[in-house]
Design a protein around this motif. Structure first.
Motif, PDB file in Angstrom:
ATOM      1  N   ALA A 102      36.648  45.210  44.843  1.00 30.26           N
ATOM      2  CA  ALA A 102      37.918  45.483  45.220  1.00 30.26           C
ATOM      3  C   ALA A 102      38.568  43.906  45.856  1.00 30.26           C
ATOM      4  O   ALA A 102      39.669  43.698  45.603  1.00 30.26           O
ATOM      5  CB  ALA A 102      38.001  46.570  46.172  1.00 30.26           C
ATOM      6  N   GLU A 103      37.696  43.332  46.673  1.00 29.32           N
ATOM      7  CA  GLU A 103      38.131  42.334  47.105  1.00 29.32           C
ATOM      8  C   GLU A 103      38.497  41.167  45.905  1.00 29.32           C
ATOM      9  O   GLU A 103      39.404  40.340  46.102  1.00 29.32           O
ATOM     10  CB  GLU A 103      36.946  41.616  48.083  1.00 29.32           C
ATOM     11  N   LEU A 104      37.597  41.161  45.051  1.00 33.68           N
ATOM     12  CA  LEU A 104      37.676  40.264  43.801  1.00 33.68           C
ATOM     13  C   LEU A 104      38.986  40.586  43.260  1.00 33.68           C
ATOM     14  O   LEU A 104      39.709  39.798  42.736  1.00 33.68           O
ATOM     15  CB  LEU A 104      36.539  40.319  43.102  1.00 33.68           C
ATOM     16  N   LEU A 105      39.335  41.908  43.012  1.00 38.71           N
ATOM     17  CA  LEU A 105      40.529  42.122  42.133  1.00 38.71           C
ATOM     18  C   LEU A 105      41.830  41.694  42.948  1.00 38.71           C
ATOM     19  O   LEU A 105      42.713  41.496  42.396  1.00 38.71           O
ATOM     20  CB  LEU A 105      40.590  43.682  42.139  1.00 38.71           C
ATOM     21  N   HIS A 106      41.671  41.866  44.543  1.00 42.64           N
ATOM     22  CA  HIS A 106      42.758  41.710  45.171  1.00 42.64           C
ATOM     23  C   HIS A 106      42.963  40.099  45.177  1.00 42.64           C
ATOM     24  O   HIS A 106      44.226  39.623  45.146  1.00 42.64           O
ATOM     25  CB  HIS A 106      42.551  41.773  46.678  1.00 42.64           C
ATOM     26  N   ARG A 107      42.063  39.223  45.244  1.00 45.20           N
ATOM     27  CA  ARG A 107      42.100  37.731  45.305  1.00 45.20           C
ATOM     28  C   ARG A 107      42.723  37.323  43.601  1.00 45.20           C
ATOM     29  O   ARG A 107      43.503  36.409  43.658  1.00 45.20           O
ATOM     30  CB  ARG A 107      40.668  37.071  45.348  1.00 45.20           C
ATOM     31  N   LEU A 108      42.089  38.134  42.666  1.00 48.29           N
ATOM     32  CA  LEU A 108      42.548  37.725  41.566  1.00 48.29           C
ATOM     33  C   LEU A 108      44.051  38.141  40.899  1.00 48.29           C
ATOM     34  O   LEU A 108      44.826  37.435  40.258  1.00 48.29           O
ATOM     35  CB  LEU A 108      41.474  38.248  40.361  1.00 48.29           C
ATOM     36  N   PHE A 109      44.177  39.411  41.264  1.00 48.26           N
ATOM     37  CA  PHE A 109      45.444  39.972  40.759  1.00 48.26           C
ATOM     38  C   PHE A 109      46.648  40.718  41.794  1.00 48.26           C
ATOM     39  O   PHE A 109      47.585  40.876  41.410  1.00 48.26           O
ATOM     40  CB  PHE A 109      45.095  40.991  39.735  1.00 48.26           C
ATOM     41  N   GLY A 110      46.123  40.754  42.939  1.00 46.67           N
ATOM     42  CA  GLY A 110      46.937  41.144  43.927  1.00 46.67           C
ATOM     43  C   GLY A 110      46.896  42.683  44.178  1.00 46.67           C
ATOM     44  O   GLY A 110      46.093  43.283  43.836  1.00 46.67           O
ATOM     45  N   GLU A 111      47.873  43.017  45.276  1.00 45.30           N
ATOM     46  CA  GLU A 111      47.695  44.336  45.618  1.00 45.30           C
ATOM     47  C   GLU A 111      47.932  45.348  44.710  1.00 45.30           C
ATOM     48  O   GLU A 111      47.135  46.571  45.001  1.00 45.30           O
ATOM     49  CB  GLU A 111      48.944  44.389  47.074  1.00 45.30           C
ATOM     50  N   ARG A 112      48.660  45.427  43.888  1.00 45.88           N
ATOM     51  CA  ARG A 112      49.155  46.560  42.926  1.00 45.88           C
ATOM     52  C   ARG A 112      47.943  46.911  42.308  1.00 45.88           C
ATOM     53  O   ARG A 112      47.594  48.088  42.108  1.00 45.88           O
ATOM     54  CB  ARG A 112      50.207  45.875  41.884  1.00 45.88           C
ATOM     55  N   VAL A 113      47.153  45.883  41.725  1.00 46.13           N
ATOM     56  CA  VAL A 113      45.928  46.263  40.965  1.00 46.13           C
ATOM     57  C   VAL A 113      44.994  46.651  41.815  1.00 46.13           C
ATOM     58  O   VAL A 113      44.017  47.580  41.369  1.00 46.13           O
ATOM     59  CB  VAL A 113      45.374  44.804  40.142  1.00 46.13           C
ATOM     60  N   VAL A 114      44.547  46.327  43.075  1.00 44.36           N
ATOM     61  CA  VAL A 114      43.658  46.906  43.822  1.00 44.36           C
ATOM     62  C   VAL A 114      43.969  47.960  44.243  1.00 44.36           C
ATOM     63  O   VAL A 114      42.849  48.844  44.524  1.00 44.36           O
ATOM     64  CB  VAL A 114      43.273  45.783  45.041  1.00 44.36           C
ATOM     65  N   GLU A 115      45.238  48.329  44.460  1.00 47.35           N
ATOM     66  CA  GLU A 115      45.540  49.886  45.047  1.00 47.35           C
ATOM     67  C   GLU A 115      45.046  50.753  43.849  1.00 47.35           C
ATOM     68  O   GLU A 115      44.729  51.949  44.025  1.00 47.35           O
ATOM     69  CB  GLU A 115      46.928  49.813  45.158  1.00 47.35           C
ATOM     70  N   ALA A 116      45.243  50.431  42.370  1.00 45.29           N
ATOM     71  CA  ALA A 116      44.848  51.344  41.428  1.00 45.29           C
ATOM     72  C   ALA A 116      43.529  51.530  41.532  1.00 45.29           C
ATOM     73  O   ALA A 116      43.021  52.677  41.160  1.00 45.29           O
ATOM     74  CB  ALA A 116      45.319  50.533  40.124  1.00 45.29           C
ATOM     75  N   PHE A 117      42.720  50.579  41.717  1.00 44.16           N
ATOM     76  CA  PHE A 117      41.215  50.676  41.765  1.00 44.16           C
ATOM     77  C   PHE A 117      40.620  51.469  43.029  1.00 44.16           C
ATOM     78  O   PHE A 117      40.029  52.075  42.888  1.00 44.16           O
ATOM     79  CB  PHE A 117      40.590  49.144  41.995  1.00 44.16           C
TER      80      PHE A 117
END
Length: 213
Positions: A102-117
């Motif tokens: 999740a932290e990797l997703l946030h770093r790469l793509f931002g809040e919208r993507v990590v919220e989906a995960f």
């Protein structure tokens, strides 16, 4: 889950499976024609009152639009002394591998993507589950944590699995973004790779249980 339950029920009982997605039901019918599959919503179960001895839900409850209503429906279709069991993913921070992902997703793509995960982990709170039971009028419900483990053949396999999930990342990342994620995940998830190359980490679940009076 339905297949495992059908094995426990055996020839002397009956197992019915429910899903809101017709495509998923088509796959289920091809794989397990001996189970009766129905289309329907958890909030409006297409069954008569007091039909079942047990109702089980595995990793779907967090996506229900009205969780207290779904619990009421599950209890409605239970016979007296019938048992209810609902399994959900525990909180994201209790699963170290997915927390790093999740932290990797946030770093790469931002809040919208990590919220989906994060969506599958949204119900990972005992207090929230019990509050839903209270709203549904279910007394003496219990929530227990069970520690399981996630295992993948490789980091590539983990990312591919997430890519296939339309509920989460499959619906928000394109092909080039998945390639970028795959590349960066090799470094971030390396601490969870064992000597055989498998990915392995803790993933606890919460299981809500109740009995109809």
């Amino acid at each position: 889950m339905a297949s495992a339950a059908a094995e426990r029920v055996g020839r002397g009982g009956q197992m019915m499976g429910l899903d809101a997605n017709e495509e998923m039901l088509s796959v289920a019918r091809r794989k397990h024609a001996d189970i009766e599959w129905r289309a329907g919503q958890a909030e409006a179960l297409p069954f008569e009152d007091q039909t079942f001895d047990a109702v089980i839900s595995q990793f779907g409850f967090m996506f229900f639009s009205d969780q207290p209503r779904a619990l009421q429906e599950m209890m409605r279709v239970l016979r007296p002394s019938g048992r209810l069991a609902v399994a959900v993913c525990d909180a994201l921070d209790h699963s170290p591998g997915y927390a790093v992902f999740a932290e990797l997703l946030h770093r790469l793509f931002g809040e919208r993507v990590v919220e989906a995960f994060r969506a599958p982990f949204a119900s990972g709170d005992s207090a929230l589950l019990l509050a839903a039971c209270d709203e549904a009028g279910i007394g003496e419900a219990t929530v227990a944590r069970h520690d399981g483990r996630v295992r993948f053949a490789s980091i590539d396999a983990l990312v591919s699995t997430e890519r296939a999930c339309a509920w989460t990342l499959g619906g928000v990342l394109d092909d080039s973004e998945f390639e970028r994620l795959q590349d960066k995940a090799e470094e971030s998830l390396r601490p969870f790779v064992n000597a055989d190359g498998d990915v392995d980490f803790l993933m606890p679940v919460l299981i809500l249980t109740a009995t109809r009076p």
